[in-house]
Design a protein around this motif. Structure first.
Motif, PDB file in Angstrom:
ATOM      1  N   ARG A   5      -7.021 117.838  58.452  1.00 23.15           N
ATOM      2  CA  ARG A   5      -7.984 118.083  57.369  1.00 23.15           C
ATOM      3  C   ARG A   5      -7.522 119.296  56.572  1.00 23.15           C
ATOM      4  O   ARG A   5      -7.408 120.398  57.107  1.00 23.15           O
ATOM      5  CB  ARG A   5      -9.368 118.342  57.955  1.00 23.15           C
ATOM      6  CG  ARG A   5     -10.407 118.587  56.905  1.00 23.15           C
ATOM      7  CD  ARG A   5     -11.760 118.796  57.537  1.00 23.15           C
ATOM      8  NE  ARG A   5     -12.737 119.087  56.507  1.00 23.15           N
ATOM      9  CZ  ARG A   5     -13.925 119.571  56.744  1.00 23.15           C
ATOM     10  NH1 ARG A   5     -14.310 119.811  57.977  1.00 23.15           N
ATOM     11  NH2 ARG A   5     -14.738 119.816  55.753  1.00 23.15           N
ATOM     12  N   ILE A   6      -7.234 119.076  55.306  1.00 21.90           N
ATOM     13  CA  ILE A   6      -6.794 120.160  54.432  1.00 21.90           C
ATOM     14  C   ILE A   6      -7.953 120.526  53.514  1.00 21.90           C
ATOM     15  O   ILE A   6      -8.459 119.683  52.779  1.00 21.90           O
ATOM     16  CB  ILE A   6      -5.566 119.744  53.594  1.00 21.90           C
ATOM     17  CG1 ILE A   6      -4.411 119.363  54.512  1.00 21.90           C
ATOM     18  CG2 ILE A   6      -5.151 120.872  52.648  1.00 21.90           C
ATOM     19  CD1 ILE A   6      -3.213 118.777  53.791  1.00 21.90           C
ATOM     20  N   LYS A   7      -8.348 121.782  53.577  1.00 20.46           N
ATOM     21  CA  LYS A   7      -9.427 122.267  52.715  1.00 20.46           C
ATOM     22  C   LYS A   7      -8.806 122.816  51.429  1.00 20.46           C
ATOM     23  O   LYS A   7      -8.476 123.998  51.328  1.00 20.46           O
ATOM     24  CB  LYS A   7     -10.242 123.330  53.442  1.00 20.46           C
ATOM     25  CG  LYS A   7     -11.016 122.765  54.615  1.00 20.46           C
ATOM     26  CD  LYS A   7     -11.954 123.795  55.172  1.00 20.46           C
ATOM     27  CE  LYS A   7     -12.867 123.169  56.193  1.00 20.46           C
ATOM     28  NZ  LYS A   7     -13.877 124.124  56.647  1.00 20.46           N
ATOM     29  N   ASN A   8      -8.647 121.927  50.464  1.00 20.43           N
ATOM     30  CA  ASN A   8      -7.992 122.285  49.201  1.00 20.43           C
ATOM     31  C   ASN A   8      -8.683 123.442  48.500  1.00 20.43           C
ATOM     32  O   ASN A   8      -8.018 124.261  47.852  1.00 20.43           O
ATOM     33  CB  ASN A   8      -7.956 121.080  48.262  1.00 20.43           C
ATOM     34  CG  ASN A   8      -7.070 119.977  48.789  1.00 20.43           C
ATOM     35  OD1 ASN A   8      -6.154 120.223  49.568  1.00 20.43           O
ATOM     36  ND2 ASN A   8      -7.351 118.763  48.395  1.00 20.43           N
ATOM     37  N   CYS A   9      -9.986 123.522  48.612  1.00 23.27           N
ATOM     38  CA  CYS A   9     -10.731 124.579  47.919  1.00 23.27           C
ATOM     39  C   CYS A   9     -10.373 125.968  48.438  1.00 23.27           C
ATOM     40  O   CYS A   9     -10.638 126.959  47.765  1.00 23.27           O
ATOM     41  CB  CYS A   9     -12.234 124.331  48.019  1.00 23.27           C
ATOM     42  SG  CYS A   9     -12.867 124.367  49.705  1.00 23.27           S
ATOM     43  N   LYS A  10      -9.760 126.051  49.602  1.00 20.81           N
ATOM     44  CA  LYS A  10      -9.379 127.349  50.167  1.00 20.81           C
ATOM     45  C   LYS A  10      -7.906 127.672  49.944  1.00 20.81           C
ATOM     46  O   LYS A  10      -7.410 128.660  50.449  1.00 20.81           O
ATOM     47  CB  LYS A  10      -9.707 127.375  51.655  1.00 20.81           C
ATOM     48  CG  LYS A  10     -11.190 127.237  51.911  1.00 20.81           C
ATOM     49  CD  LYS A  10     -11.570 127.762  53.241  1.00 20.81           C
ATOM     50  CE  LYS A  10     -13.078 127.680  53.359  1.00 20.81           C
ATOM     51  NZ  LYS A  10     -13.604 128.489  54.388  1.00 20.81           N
ATOM     52  N   MET A  27       1.926 119.216  57.717  1.00 16.60           N
ATOM     53  CA  MET A  27       2.362 118.272  58.748  1.00 16.60           C
ATOM     54  C   MET A  27       3.135 119.007  59.842  1.00 16.60           C
ATOM     55  O   MET A  27       2.918 118.787  61.033  1.00 16.60           O
ATOM     56  CB  MET A  27       3.229 117.176  58.124  1.00 16.60           C
ATOM     57  CG  MET A  27       3.748 116.165  59.113  1.00 16.60           C
ATOM     58  SD  MET A  27       2.484 115.100  59.804  1.00 16.60           S
ATOM     59  CE  MET A  27       2.237 113.989  58.450  1.00 16.60           C
ATOM     60  N   CYS A  28       4.020 119.900  59.449  1.00 11.94           N
ATOM     61  CA  CYS A  28       4.799 120.676  60.409  1.00 11.94           C
ATOM     62  C   CYS A  28       3.887 121.560  61.261  1.00 11.94           C
ATOM     63  O   CYS A  28       4.021 121.591  62.492  1.00 11.94           O
ATOM     64  CB  CYS A  28       5.843 121.521  59.676  1.00 11.94           C
ATOM     65  SG  CYS A  28       6.933 122.458  60.760  1.00 11.94           S
ATOM     66  N   LEU A  29       2.964 122.258  60.641  1.00  5.53           N
ATOM     67  CA  LEU A  29       2.036 123.113  61.391  1.00  5.53           C
ATOM     68  C   LEU A  29       1.189 122.302  62.368  1.00  5.53           C
ATOM     69  O   LEU A  29       0.974 122.713  63.511  1.00  5.53           O
ATOM     70  CB  LEU A  29       1.106 123.870  60.440  1.00  5.53           C
ATOM     71  CG  LEU A  29       1.712 124.987  59.609  1.00  5.53           C
ATOM     72  CD1 LEU A  29       0.636 125.607  58.711  1.00  5.53           C
ATOM     73  CD2 LEU A  29       2.314 126.064  60.498  1.00  5.53           C
ATOM     74  N   ALA A  30       0.698 121.158  61.923  1.00  6.19           N
ATOM     75  CA  ALA A  30      -0.136 120.316  62.775  1.00  6.19           C
ATOM     76  C   ALA A  30       0.663 119.798  63.971  1.00  6.19           C
ATOM     77  O   ALA A  30       0.191 119.864  65.112  1.00  6.19           O
ATOM     78  CB  ALA A  30      -0.717 119.157  61.970  1.00  6.19           C
ATOM     79  N   PRO A 133      -6.525 127.472  58.752  1.00  5.84           N
ATOM     80  CA  PRO A 133      -7.310 127.634  59.976  1.00  5.84           C
ATOM     81  C   PRO A 133      -8.616 128.371  59.723  1.00  5.84           C
ATOM     82  O   PRO A 133      -8.700 129.215  58.834  1.00  5.84           O
ATOM     83  CB  PRO A 133      -6.420 128.476  60.883  1.00  5.84           C
ATOM     84  CG  PRO A 133      -5.070 128.449  60.273  1.00  5.84           C
ATOM     85  CD  PRO A 133      -5.230 128.127  58.825  1.00  5.84           C
ATOM     86  N   GLU A 134      -9.616 128.009  60.488  1.00  9.30           N
ATOM     87  CA  GLU A 134     -10.932 128.666  60.381  1.00  9.30           C
ATOM     88  C   GLU A 134     -11.028 129.698  61.503  1.00  9.30           C
ATOM     89  O   GLU A 134     -10.994 129.342  62.670  1.00  9.30           O
ATOM     90  CB  GLU A 134     -12.046 127.642  60.500  1.00  9.30           C
ATOM     91  CG  GLU A 134     -12.002 126.619  59.394  1.00  9.30           C
ATOM     92  CD  GLU A 134     -12.984 125.489  59.600  1.00  9.30           C
ATOM     93  OE1 GLU A 134     -13.310 125.151  60.763  1.00  9.30           O
ATOM     94  OE2 GLU A 134     -13.437 124.936  58.582  1.00  9.30           O
TER      95      GLU A 134
END
Length: 135
Positions: A5-10, A27-30, A133-134
């Protein structure tokens, strides 16, 4: 099943200008997270992606990037192979699209709570990687 899940707004507009870079980096990070946290085995990886995710001139970039960062970088002993397909000719991508659309609709409307919970309860939905990341 795993979602990214990519939060584009952030994300900054500058970062998002190059969509292939965003896709490849996340993709690499995930994959790195999923391997390091034992969600995925230390084996060879064969990724089948929708051809809409990559421009023709950069088709081998993701494969090289993952092999450099994750295989040569010590995250995994496995080798990455990436192939792109027309989704109309690939049943795996079609199934992934169905689940992606279900999850996207869930995030957008709050609907499908029961379906998402059923996937979690039956250990089908194992993890959602969120970027950024949150904390």
């Amino acid at each position: 099943m795993y979602y990214i899940r990519i939060k584009n707004c952030k994300l900054s507009d500058d970062f998002c200008k190059n969509t292939a870079r965003v896709f490849n980096y996340v993709m690499c990070l995930a994959l790195q997270y999923l391997i390091k946290n034992n969600f995925l085995e230390q084996e060879d990886f064969y990724l089948q992606l929708d051809e809409r995710n990559e421009k023709t001139e950069t088709k081998h970039f993701l494969e090289n990037y993952l092999n450099t960062e994750l295989a040569l970088g010590g995250t995994t002993r496995g080798k990455f192979t990436v192939n792109y397909f027309d989704s109309s000719n690939n049943k795996f991508i079609q199934v992934a699209d169905v689940f992606s659309n279900l999850f996207y609709s869930h995030l957008l409307t709050g609907a499908y709570n029961d379906e998402i919970q059923l996937l979690k309860d039956n250990d089908i939905l194992k993890f959602i990687f969120v970027f950024p990341p949150e904390y």
